[in-house]
Design a protein around this motif. Structure first.
Motif, PDB file in Angstrom:
ATOM      1  N   UNK A  76      29.078  49.695  33.038  1.00  0.00           N
ATOM      2  CA  UNK A  76      29.232  48.411  32.356  1.00  0.00           C
ATOM      3  C   UNK A  76      30.095  48.652  31.119  1.00  0.00           C
ATOM      4  N   UNK A  77      31.211  47.948  31.027  1.00  0.00           N
ATOM      5  CA  UNK A  77      32.155  48.214  29.942  1.00  0.00           C
ATOM      6  C   UNK A  77      31.497  48.023  28.574  1.00  0.00           C
ATOM      7  N   UNK A  78      31.931  48.846  27.616  1.00  0.00           N
ATOM      8  CA  UNK A  78      31.316  48.837  26.290  1.00  0.00           C
ATOM      9  C   UNK A  78      31.822  47.694  25.414  1.00  0.00           C
ATOM     10  N   UNK A  79      32.982  47.133  25.742  1.00  0.00           N
ATOM     11  CA  UNK A  79      33.594  46.137  24.868  1.00  0.00           C
ATOM     12  C   UNK A  79      33.749  44.760  25.491  1.00  0.00           C
ATOM     13  N   UNK A  80      33.753  44.680  26.823  1.00  0.00           N
ATOM     14  CA  UNK A  80      34.014  43.414  27.501  1.00  0.00           C
ATOM     15  C   UNK A  80      33.015  43.230  28.648  1.00  0.00           C
ATOM     16  N   UNK A  81      32.769  41.989  29.074  1.00  0.00           N
ATOM     17  CA  UNK A  81      31.825  41.740  30.158  1.00  0.00           C
ATOM     18  C   UNK A  81      32.461  41.998  31.519  1.00  0.00           C
ATOM     19  N   UNK A  82      32.732  43.256  31.812  1.00  0.00           N
ATOM     20  CA  UNK A  82      33.414  43.609  33.047  1.00  0.00           C
ATOM     21  C   UNK A  82      33.032  45.028  33.451  1.00  0.00           C
ATOM     22  N   UNK A  83      33.641  45.492  34.512  1.00  0.00           N
ATOM     23  CA  UNK A  83      33.461  46.843  35.006  1.00  0.00           C
ATOM     24  C   UNK A  83      34.339  47.810  34.236  1.00  0.00           C
ATOM     25  N   UNK A  84      33.794  48.972  33.893  1.00  0.00           N
ATOM     26  CA  UNK A  84      34.630  50.105  33.508  1.00  0.00           C
ATOM     27  C   UNK A  84      34.555  51.090  34.674  1.00  0.00           C
ATOM     28  N   UNK A  85      35.701  51.395  35.228  1.00  0.00           N
ATOM     29  CA  UNK A  85      35.768  52.136  36.484  1.00  0.00           C
ATOM     30  C   UNK A  85      35.908  53.643  36.293  1.00  0.00           C
ATOM     31  N   UNK A  86      35.548  54.164  35.129  1.00  0.00           N
ATOM     32  CA  UNK A  86      35.770  55.582  34.848  1.00  0.00           C
ATOM     33  C   UNK A  86      34.904  56.506  35.695  1.00  0.00           C
ATOM     34  N   UNK A  87      33.746  56.018  36.144  1.00  0.00           N
ATOM     35  CA  UNK A  87      32.845  56.821  36.967  1.00  0.00           C
ATOM     36  C   UNK A  87      32.169  55.857  37.935  1.00  0.00           C
ATOM     37  N   UNK A  88      32.422  56.056  39.213  1.00  0.00           N
ATOM     38  CA  UNK A  88      31.907  55.119  40.217  1.00  0.00           C
ATOM     39  C   UNK A  88      31.321  55.871  41.400  1.00  0.00           C
ATOM     40  N   UNK A  89      30.395  55.214  42.080  1.00  0.00           N
ATOM     41  CA  UNK A  89      30.052  55.599  43.442  1.00  0.00           C
ATOM     42  C   UNK A  89      30.491  54.475  44.365  1.00  0.00           C
ATOM     43  N   UNK A  90      31.161  54.820  45.446  1.00  0.00           N
ATOM     44  CA  UNK A  90      31.561  53.843  46.454  1.00  0.00           C
ATOM     45  C   UNK A  90      30.929  54.214  47.783  1.00  0.00           C
ATOM     46  N   UNK A  91      30.352  53.204  48.420  1.00  0.00           N
ATOM     47  CA  UNK A  91      29.909  53.333  49.799  1.00  0.00           C
ATOM     48  C   UNK A  91      30.870  52.482  50.631  1.00  0.00           C
ATOM     49  N   UNK A  92      31.871  53.108  51.252  1.00  0.00           N
ATOM     50  CA  UNK A  92      32.904  52.332  51.945  1.00  0.00           C
ATOM     51  C   UNK A  92      32.324  51.417  53.015  1.00  0.00           C
ATOM     52  N   UNK A  93      32.882  50.227  53.054  1.00  0.00           N
ATOM     53  CA  UNK A  93      32.442  49.210  54.008  1.00  0.00           C
ATOM     54  C   UNK A  93      33.243  47.948  53.784  1.00  0.00           C
ATOM     55  N   UNK A  94      32.725  46.828  54.221  1.00  0.00           N
ATOM     56  CA  UNK A  94      33.459  45.571  54.127  1.00  0.00           C
ATOM     57  C   UNK A  94      33.773  45.193  52.679  1.00  0.00           C
ATOM     58  N   UNK A  95      32.816  45.395  51.778  1.00  0.00           N
ATOM     59  CA  UNK A  95      33.015  44.981  50.384  1.00  0.00           C
ATOM     60  C   UNK A  95      34.106  45.799  49.713  1.00  0.00           C
ATOM     61  N   UNK A  96      34.079  47.115  49.903  1.00  0.00           N
ATOM     62  CA  UNK A  96      35.096  47.956  49.257  1.00  0.00           C
ATOM     63  C   UNK A  96      36.465  47.729  49.890  1.00  0.00           C
ATOM     64  N   UNK A  97      36.507  47.595  51.202  1.00  0.00           N
ATOM     65  CA  UNK A  97      37.785  47.348  51.878  1.00  0.00           C
ATOM     66  C   UNK A  97      38.391  46.017  51.446  1.00  0.00           C
ATOM     67  N   UNK A  98      37.549  45.065  51.051  1.00  0.00           N
ATOM     68  CA  UNK A  98      38.059  43.756  50.622  1.00  0.00           C
ATOM     69  C   UNK A  98      38.854  43.872  49.333  1.00  0.00           C
ATOM     70  N   UNK A  99      38.501  44.824  48.487  1.00  0.00           N
ATOM     71  CA  UNK A  99      39.268  45.029  47.256  1.00  0.00           C
ATOM     72  C   UNK A  99      40.685  45.478  47.595  1.00  0.00           C
ATOM     73  N   UNK A 100      40.802  46.447  48.500  1.00  0.00           N
ATOM     74  CA  UNK A 100      42.125  46.927  48.895  1.00  0.00           C
ATOM     75  C   UNK A 100      42.907  45.819  49.596  1.00  0.00           C
ATOM     76  N   UNK A 101      42.238  45.049  50.441  1.00  0.00           N
ATOM     77  CA  UNK A 101      42.919  43.967  51.143  1.00  0.00           C
ATOM     78  C   UNK A 101      43.419  42.910  50.157  1.00  0.00           C
ATOM     79  N   UNK A 102      42.629  42.621  49.131  1.00  0.00           N
ATOM     80  CA  UNK A 102      43.056  41.646  48.128  1.00  0.00           C
ATOM     81  C   UNK A 102      44.334  42.093  47.438  1.00  0.00           C
TER      82      UNK A 102
END
Length: 252
Positions: free
Chosen positions: A116-142
């Motif tokens: 959870x970003x320290x300054x804004x109401x958004x994601x900070x992507x510096x450290x993530x776990x991804x479980x590939x599937x429809x949701x993650x693939x949708x980001x790339x498709x977008x």
């Protein structure tokens, strides 16, 4: 033997030296208790450096993505595969065992876990776990389809907004405090040294975003605009947390 956990980092552009990748690998070897294999996603310009380090690597696709925007390719299953994986920025200092992070990951079913970003109401992507599937693939498709999510590029805000629109509930956050902002800790230390120290002790990982960078903290007089001049009346903050940087980043 257990199958090593896939771990990725991204090395794109000329902002950081290859030694940042090498030090991340050493910190993970020291603090990530599960068997794992770090693979570097790098651009063509940095591929020779990764080969000279003997670091397993894959080349990022040529899609006009540069620097931190290259991180969007983590959501490309053709590049990162179908197994769950961890992602670490090269701008992290891993200062303690990552066992609490692994426990949190095992208990959270969401396909994407981030900071959870320290300054804004958004994601900070510096450290993530991804479980590939429809949701993650949708980001790339977008991204491939050129969706406009009001961001200047396919950065962490893009990821956050795509998931919010197309896969509500797919994003979760690490328990608060496991990943600490270096600049946030330094700012807190100006007002309350004890509170900043408690937050440091609770954190497995320190995130360096913007300036200073870890090597600059170790030599504050060579980089005064982001160290000495930020706290001219507090010499104790000029090389703030240099001990952690030396022990876990420089000497890992």
């Amino acid at each position: 033997m257990p199958v090593p956990m896939p771990v990725f980092t991204v090395f794109s552009g000329r902002t950081y030296a290859p030694v940042y990748v090498e030090r991340l690998q050493r910190m993970l070897a020291r603090h990530l208790p599960e068997p794992h294999r770090l693979t570097v996603l790098c651009d063509a310009a940095n591929r020779p450096a990764m080969a000279s380090l003997g670091q397993p690597h894959r080349c990022l696709e040529e899609r006009g993505l540069q620097g931190f925007c290259s991180k969007i390719q983590l959501f490309n299953p053709a590049l990162t595969g179908t197994e769950p994986f961890l992602y670490f920025d090269i701008t992290l200092v891993v200062r303690a065992s990552l066992a609490p992070l692994l426990r949190a990951a095992a208990a959270e079913p969401a396909p994407v876990i981030g900071v959870r970003d320290w300054n804004y109401p958004t994601l900070n992507s510096c450290l993530m776990q991804l479980r590939p599937g429809d949701a993650t693939a949708r980001v790339w498709q977008a991204y491939l389809e050129g969706e406009d999510h009001g961001t200047p590029g396919p950065n962490q805000n893009f990821i956050f907004r795509v998931l919010r629109q197309h896969a509500p509930g797919a994003l979760a956050f690490w328990p608060e405090g496991l990943v600490a902002s270096y600049r946030g800790l330094r700012k807190r230390a100006r007002r309350d040294d004890a509170a900043a120290e408690r937050a440091r002790q609770a954190a497995c990982v320190l995130k360096f975003h913007g300036r200073p960078r870890p090597h600059e903290v170790l030599r504050p007089w060579r980089h005064p605009t982001q160290t000495v001049l930020k706290n001219p009346g507090r010499p104790d903050l000029w090389a703030y947390l240099a001990g952690d940087i030396t022990e876990h980043w420089l000497l890992s």
